[in-house]
Design a protein around this motif. Structure first.
Motif: not given
Ligand SMILES: C[S@@+](CC[C@H](N)C(=O)[O-])C[C@H]1O[C@@H](n2cnc3c(N)ncnc32)[C@H](O)[C@@H]1O
Length: 325
Positions: A108-118, A129-144
């Motif tokens: 129910t809770d999705f967090t993503l992280l990646d350094a690539n802006r595009a 448009g996805s009911s489950r993923l529309a509220h995912a958090r996605y940090a734009h940062r270096d993984a470490r």
């Protein structure tokens, strides 16, 4: 078990983004990105919206299929696992998040992280448009750096990420990901000798830190395979028209080779053997290369052992099976 093809919702979202764009431009961009990878480069070559879409159209079907096959193997060994939180490290276009959401309805809770802006922008667009993923958090940062600030998750996934890191960084990241793993860490890499070597190094490091292997290995001991052999699997996936056009190919399917490891905090109760290559079936016997707790064995199941022979005929490369004598 989950099918290897992209979810309909994701295919529709990708096709929608492709509308009005030149497929030959997408094909040229995908070819350039693929050449960059072959020449030892990485996804830093993906800088624009058009690059990100071309990469996703060309590669997401195969990486999704490999992650799904790995998650299926994990679910088979741990059917009771019902994660609620996911952390997708080096998430790119969100491939592993889509695959994990399909595999585990409990998430129910999705967090993503990646350094690539595009790639991040594309992932968020595809989630829209996805009911489950529309509220995912996605940090734009270096993984470490991002991991240091992340909340632990039940399931942590890193797919096709480690290849992009230097050796010292790989080991530091492995430790950080494990520190943020409440239950299971899944790492998927290309099914090359180098990909397997990276998986082995991470596996050894984290077993020493207390991890247990859920899949593919039926043991926590040293890998019994010696070079030039390496542990990898293959997943066949269908190619859509857009996928074929962007890759400039005519075959309506492809086979993705991958290596993976799923590591858990608690010891795994079921430890079946793993089929390491496509078994050879003849009228006399089924001959199968199996990884077992006692090492690699070539099991021969004679036709006269009718029930065992019938069961062994159904084994496929990558399957978990109860150990054979
Ligand atoms: C080959 S892509 C794989 C993307 C996605 N996991 C998948 O399976 O489709 C590798 C991803 O790792 C990300 N990456 C590489 N090094 C990174 C780092 N140090 N911090 C954050 N992300 C990184 C790249 O930006 C890229 O999105």
């Amino acid at each position: 078990m989950t099918a290897p093809d992209l979810p309909a919702e994701l295919t529709a979202a990708l096709n929608f983004r492709l509308q009005g764009r030149s497929r030959s431009d997408a094909a040229a961009r995908a070819a350039l990105i693929s050449r960059t990878y072959r020449d030892g480069g990485n996804s830093r070559a993906i800088t624009t919206e058009a690059d990100a879409l071309a990469y996703a159209l060309a590669r997401m079907p195969a990486t999704y299929a490999a992650i799904t096959a790995s998650l299926n193997a994990l679910r088979e060994i741990r059917p009771e696992f019902t994660p609620q939180t996911l952390l997708d490290v080096g998430a790119g276009p969100g491939t592993a998040t889509w695959a994990a959401a399909e595999a585990f309805s409990s998430l129910t809770d999705f967090t993503l992280l990646d350094a690539n802006r595009a790639l991040r922008a594309l992932a968020l667009d595809l989630f829209h448009g996805s009911s489950r993923l529309a509220h995912a958090r996605y940090a734009h940062r270096d993984a470490r750096a991002a991991l240091a600030d992340s909340e632990p998750a039940d399931l942590v996934v890193a797919s096709y990420l480690i290849a992009e890191l230097g050796e010292a960084e790989q080991s530091a990241l492995a430790g950080l990901m494990w520190a943020k793993t409440r239950d299971t860490l899944l790492v998927v890499e290309p099914g090359t000798p180098a990909g397997h070597a990276r998986i082995l190094a991470l596996r050894a490091q984290l077993i020493a830190a207390g991890a247990h292997v859920a899949a593919p290995c039926p043991h926590d001991g040293q890998c019994p395979l010696a070079s030039p052999d390496w542990c990898h699997f293959t997943q066949r996936l269908p190619r859509s028209r857009a996928h074929m056009q962007v890759k400039g190919v005519e075959l309506p399917y492809e086979d993705e080779k991958f290596s993976y490891v799923a590591l858990t905090r608690a010891p795994v109760a079921r430890h079946p053997a793993r089929v390491l290559a496509q078994p050879v079936v003849s009228k006399v016997e089924v001959m199968a290369k199996l990884c077992t707790a006692d090492g690699v064995v070539v099991a021969k199941i004679p036709r006269r052992a009718r029930a065992d022979y019938a069961a062994a005929r159904r084994w496929r490369w990558g399957d978990a099976v109860m150990e054979e004598g």
